[in-house]
Write an enzyme that holds these catalytic residues in place. Structure first.
Site, PDB file in Angstrom:
ATOM      1  N   GLY A 133       0.809  -1.238   0.000  1.00 21.66           N
ATOM      2  CA  GLY A 133       0.000   0.000   0.000  1.00 21.66           C
ATOM      3  C   GLY A 133       0.828   1.267   0.000  1.00 21.66           C
ATOM      4  CB  ALA A 134       3.411   2.599   1.349  1.00 24.43           C
ATOM      5  CG  PHE A 160       7.725  -4.377  -5.974  1.00 24.49           C
ATOM      6  CD1 PHE A 160       7.598  -5.412  -6.881  1.00 24.49           C
ATOM      7  CD2 PHE A 160       6.656  -3.496  -5.826  1.00 24.49           C
ATOM      8  CE1 PHE A 160       6.446  -5.574  -7.621  1.00 24.49           C
ATOM      9  CE2 PHE A 160       5.493  -3.650  -6.563  1.00 24.49           C
ATOM     10  CZ  PHE A 160       5.394  -4.696  -7.458  1.00 24.49           C
ATOM     11  CB  ILE A 161      12.599  -6.177  -0.873  1.00 27.36           C
ATOM     12  CG1 ILE A 161      11.375  -5.565  -0.159  1.00 27.36           C
ATOM     13  CG2 ILE A 161      13.905  -5.815  -0.193  1.00 27.36           C
ATOM     14  CD1 ILE A 161      11.231  -4.054  -0.280  1.00 27.36           C
ATOM     15  CD  GLN A 280      14.563  11.795 -44.719  1.00 28.58           C
ATOM     16  OE1 GLN A 280      13.386  11.601 -45.045  1.00 28.58           O
ATOM     17  NE2 GLN A 280      15.157  12.947 -44.905  1.00 28.58           N
ATOM     18  CD  GLN A 337       9.801  -0.786 -35.817  1.00 28.83           C
ATOM     19  OE1 GLN A 337       9.515  -1.380 -34.779  1.00 28.83           O
ATOM     20  NE2 GLN A 337       9.052  -0.851 -36.911  1.00 28.83           N
ATOM     21  CG  HIS A 339      18.255  -5.499 -34.794  1.00 28.78           C
ATOM     22  ND1 HIS A 339      18.632  -4.337 -34.159  1.00 28.78           N
ATOM     23  CD2 HIS A 339      19.386  -6.206 -34.987  1.00 28.78           C
ATOM     24  CE1 HIS A 339      19.943  -4.360 -33.967  1.00 28.78           C
ATOM     25  NE2 HIS A 339      20.426  -5.475 -34.460  1.00 28.78           N
ATOM     26  CD  GLU A 364      17.371   3.231  -6.529  1.00 25.75           C
ATOM     27  OE1 GLU A 364      17.944   4.327  -6.497  1.00 25.75           O
ATOM     28  OE2 GLU A 364      17.931   2.140  -6.376  1.00 25.75           O
TER      29      GLU A 364
HETATM   30  C1  LIG Z   1      12.128  -4.647  -9.844  1.00 26.20           C
HETATM   31  C2  LIG Z   1      11.853  -3.697  -8.715  1.00 26.20           C
HETATM   32  C3  LIG Z   1      12.793  -3.544  -7.703  1.00 26.20           C
HETATM   33  C4  LIG Z   1      12.515  -2.706  -6.610  1.00 26.20           C
HETATM   34  N1  LIG Z   1      13.420  -2.650  -5.557  1.00 26.20           N
HETATM   35  C5  LIG Z   1      13.030  -2.037  -4.402  1.00 26.20           C
HETATM   36  C6  LIG Z   1      13.852  -2.159  -3.211  1.00 26.20           C
HETATM   37  O1  LIG Z   1      14.947  -2.755  -3.224  1.00 26.20           O
HETATM   38  N2  LIG Z   1      13.401  -1.617  -2.051  1.00 26.20           N
HETATM   39  C7  LIG Z   1      12.211  -0.940  -1.965  1.00 26.20           C
HETATM   40  O2  LIG Z   1      11.863  -0.494  -0.876  1.00 26.20           O
HETATM   41  N3  LIG Z   1      11.427  -0.790  -3.091  1.00 26.20           N
HETATM   42  C8  LIG Z   1      11.804  -1.334  -4.293  1.00 26.20           C
HETATM   43  N4  LIG Z   1      10.995  -1.233  -5.417  1.00 26.20           N
HETATM   44  C9  LIG Z   1       9.750  -0.488  -5.324  1.00 26.20           C
HETATM   45  C10 LIG Z   1       9.693   0.752  -6.203  1.00 26.20           C
HETATM   46  O3  LIG Z   1      10.497   1.765  -5.666  1.00 26.20           O
HETATM   47  C11 LIG Z   1       8.216   1.132  -6.371  1.00 26.20           C
HETATM   48  O4  LIG Z   1       7.627   0.157  -7.198  1.00 26.20           O
HETATM   49  C12 LIG Z   1       8.056   2.511  -6.971  1.00 26.20           C
HETATM   50  O5  LIG Z   1       8.471   3.512  -6.078  1.00 26.20           O
HETATM   51  C13 LIG Z   1       6.604   2.775  -7.371  1.00 26.20           C
HETATM   52  O6  LIG Z   1       5.713   2.446  -6.362  1.00 26.20           O
HETATM   53  P1  LIG Z   1       4.431   1.541  -6.667  1.00 26.20           P
HETATM   54  O7  LIG Z   1       4.900   0.367  -7.436  1.00 26.20           O
HETATM   55  O8  LIG Z   1       3.712   1.314  -5.408  1.00 26.20           O
HETATM   56  O9  LIG Z   1       3.552   2.413  -7.627  1.00 26.20           O
HETATM   57  P2  LIG Z   1       2.496   3.519  -7.158  1.00 26.20           P
HETATM   58  O10 LIG Z   1       3.113   4.439  -6.183  1.00 26.20           O
HETATM   59  O11 LIG Z   1       1.238   2.834  -6.759  1.00 26.20           O
HETATM   60  O12 LIG Z   1       2.248   4.293  -8.511  1.00 26.20           O
HETATM   61  C14 LIG Z   1       1.394   3.805  -9.547  1.00 26.20           C
HETATM   62  C15 LIG Z   1       1.431   4.809 -10.698  1.00 26.20           C
HETATM   63  O13 LIG Z   1       0.913   6.070 -10.237  1.00 26.20           O
HETATM   64  C16 LIG Z   1       1.887   7.082 -10.448  1.00 26.20           C
HETATM   65  N5  LIG Z   1       1.820   8.042  -9.351  1.00 26.20           N
HETATM   66  C17 LIG Z   1       1.929   7.787  -8.028  1.00 26.20           C
HETATM   67  N6  LIG Z   1       1.838   8.933  -7.324  1.00 26.20           N
HETATM   68  C18 LIG Z   1       1.679   9.923  -8.222  1.00 26.20           C
HETATM   69  C19 LIG Z   1       1.545  11.348  -8.142  1.00 26.20           C
HETATM   70  N7  LIG Z   1       1.586  11.979  -6.952  1.00 26.20           N
HETATM   71  N8  LIG Z   1       1.403  12.052  -9.282  1.00 26.20           N
HETATM   72  C20 LIG Z   1       1.370  11.418 -10.484  1.00 26.20           C
HETATM   73  N9  LIG Z   1       1.501  10.097 -10.642  1.00 26.20           N
HETATM   74  C21 LIG Z   1       1.655   9.352  -9.529  1.00 26.20           C
HETATM   75  C22 LIG Z   1       3.225   6.355 -10.461  1.00 26.20           C
HETATM   76  O14 LIG Z   1       4.211   7.109 -11.130  1.00 26.20           O
HETATM   77  C23 LIG Z   1       2.841   5.083 -11.212  1.00 26.20           C
HETATM   78  O15 LIG Z   1       2.802   5.351 -12.584  1.00 26.20           O
HETATM   79  C24 LIG Z   1      11.286  -1.981  -6.553  1.00 26.20           C
HETATM   80  C25 LIG Z   1      10.367  -2.107  -7.612  1.00 26.20           C
HETATM   81  C26 LIG Z   1      10.628  -2.942  -8.670  1.00 26.20           C
HETATM   82  C27 LIG Z   1       9.590  -3.080  -9.764  1.00 26.20           C
END
Ligand SMILES: Cc1cc2nc3c(=O)[nH]c(=O)nc-3n(C[C@H](O)[C@H](O)[C@H](O)COP(=O)(O)OP(=O)(O)OC[C@H]3O[C@@H](n4cnc5c(N)ncnc54)[C@H](O)[C@@H]3O)c2cc1C
Length: 390
Positions: A133-134, A160-161, A280, A337, A339, A364
């Site tokens: 949720g965060a 997602f750690i 082109q 594309q 390729h 990040e």
């Molecule tokens: C492969 C992978 C490795 C990762 N590694 C780590 C890790 O080691 N440790 C860790 O703690 N986390 C890790 N993460 C988590 C990662 O940092 C989060 O997935 C990321 O910050 C986005 O959060 P969310 O997935 O909850 O998306 P959400 O926050 O739910 O966002 C969903 C969509 O809404 C958009 N959005 C959200 N808020 C806003 C806003 N205010 N305005 C406009 N658009 C918005 C986002 O850009 C996204 O497009 C990892 C993620 C992945 C996929």
């Protein structure tokens, strides 16, 4: 004076890494691809370590690690240049001898147990703030830690750690004061896997999967608090902000290599009696990609330079990360594309890069969150549209 040249030392160090990549890393590519295609890791941990030790023989160990911990402490610009060289290959290699920046805030006892063994490569960490949720809104974390005598009891779920499946300890962020939340109510705990947290792999479209971590009444002694009670959120922000420029730095190398592949293919692939390089439509894809790689290079190096100057580099880092994520994805798409059907096959690594580079727009700090940061800095007057030159 604006000087865009590298010093002799920078050139020497960069060239050493370039040679290392050519001699030691590139030859591994076919086997790494073969393994990954059958669901195995491209490099076994023992193979990675062997390569890291080989680099160490020539002094390459702990690129950003302070010298007192046996590192090279090369600084941001050098680190970015090296990362770009490593990015030329998809082999998941990184130099050994580093540790998460926030582990340097550990006390002396924690340094012996966590920091030094991590630098030595004997222990593996993972950074756990994101929850189901965060994500972007990291302030909304719900994982909690409540005090019980000299211990703390942690409950919650992280997701997602990166490295969470292999880590033997985690730096986990938990709410210790619900009222204060991220404003003084989040604490970072160093928690060994033995303490009882569980990890489950998450399948992704990339070659390596992060983990979901569960904490079910995990008991941690108070001596395992990293930094101070309630100051965890600041540590988390420091971790995330440590090297945002290094992610797009790696993408510079990937894009260079991809564009080289595209140029080679365009020269030799003939349609309607001519190499496609004569068209082109293809030339424009090559030209646009080259311009964007050049722009990305300077955005990244500028952010890295600001880091080295001790300046507030957040705006520059967000710009480099945003631009790198978007442009790397456009460039890999164009090269695919160029390729044609071959680009879509698993015989070539283009599709692999296509999947891997997609992540750059998410982790990040997503594109949207970088844009939010950039716009807010401008709107609040913390940054100027004329950049560093003012
Ligand atoms: C492969 C992978 C490795 C990762 N590694 C780590 C890790 O080691 N440790 C860790 O703690 N986390 C890790 N993460 C988590 C990662 O940092 C989060 O997935 C990321 O910050 C986005 O959060 P969310 O997935 O909850 O998306 P959400 O926050 O739910 O966002 C969903 C969509 O809404 C958009 N959005 C959200 N808020 C806003 C806003 N205010 N305005 C406009 N658009 C918005 C986002 O850009 C996204 O497009 C990892 C993620 C992945 C996929």
């Amino acid at each position: 004076m604006v000087d865009f040249s590298l010093t002799d030392e920078q050139r020497e160090v960069r060239d050493w890494v370039r040679t290392f990549v050519r001699k030691e890393i590139l030859p591994l590519e076919p086997e790494v691809l073969r393994r990954e295609r059958t669901g195995r890791p491209g490099l076994e941990p023992s193979e990675l370590r062997e390569l890291q030790l080989k680099a160490k023989e020539s002094g390459f160990w702990g690129v950003l690690t302070p010298e007192e911990y046996g590192g090279m402490n090369l600084g941001g610009v050098m680190a970015a240049l090296l990362e770009a060289e490593l990015g030329r290959s998809f082999v998941p290699f990184r130099f050994g001898g580093s540790a998460d920046n926030i582990l340097f805030f550990a006390n002396e006892e924690q340094k012996e147990t966590y920091l030094k063994p991590t630098i030595a490569g004997d222990r593996k960490s993972c950074f756990a703030i994101t929850e189901p949720g965060a994500g972007s809104d990291a302030r909304a974390i719900r994982t909690s830690a409540r005090q019980d005598g000299d211990d703390w009891i942690i409950n919650g779920e992280k997701t997602f750690i990166t490295g969470g499946n292999e880590a033997d300890f985690t730096m986990v962020f938990a709410v210790t004061d619900k009222e204060k939340g991220a404003n003084g109510g989040v604490t970072c705990f160093l928690v060994d896997r033995d303490a009882g947290w569980k990890s489950h792999p998450i399948d992704t479209m990339g070659e390596w999967g992060p983990a979901a971590l569960t904490f079910d009444n995990v008991r941690v002694p108070a001596r395992n608090i990293l930094g101070e009670v309630g100051r965890g959120f600041e540590l988390a922000m420091r971790w995330i902000g440590q090297g945002r420029y290094l992610l797009p730095a790696r993408a510079i190398g990937s894009c260079e290599r991809l564009l080289e592949m595209g140029i080679d293919y365009a020269r030799t692939r003939e349609t309607f009696g001519q190499p496609i390089a004569e068209r082109q439509a293809i030339q424009w894809m090559i030209a646009d990609s080259a311009v964007e790689i050049e722009a990305l290079r300077w955005l990244v190096l500028h952010a890295a330079w600001q880091v080295d100057q001790g300046m507030d580099s957040r705006q520059a880092q967000s710009m480099a990360k945003l631009y790198g994520g978007i442009k790397a994805n456009e460039i890999v798409d164009r090269v695919l594309q160029i390729h044609g059907g071959m680009g879509y096959t698993r015989e070539l690594p283009v599709e692999r890069w296509y999947r891997e580079l997609r992540l750059l727009r998410i982790y990040e700090g997503t594109d949207e969150i970088q844009r939010r940061t950039i716009a807010r800095n401008l709107l609040k007057g913390h940054a100027s549209v004329s950049g560093t030159l003012g």
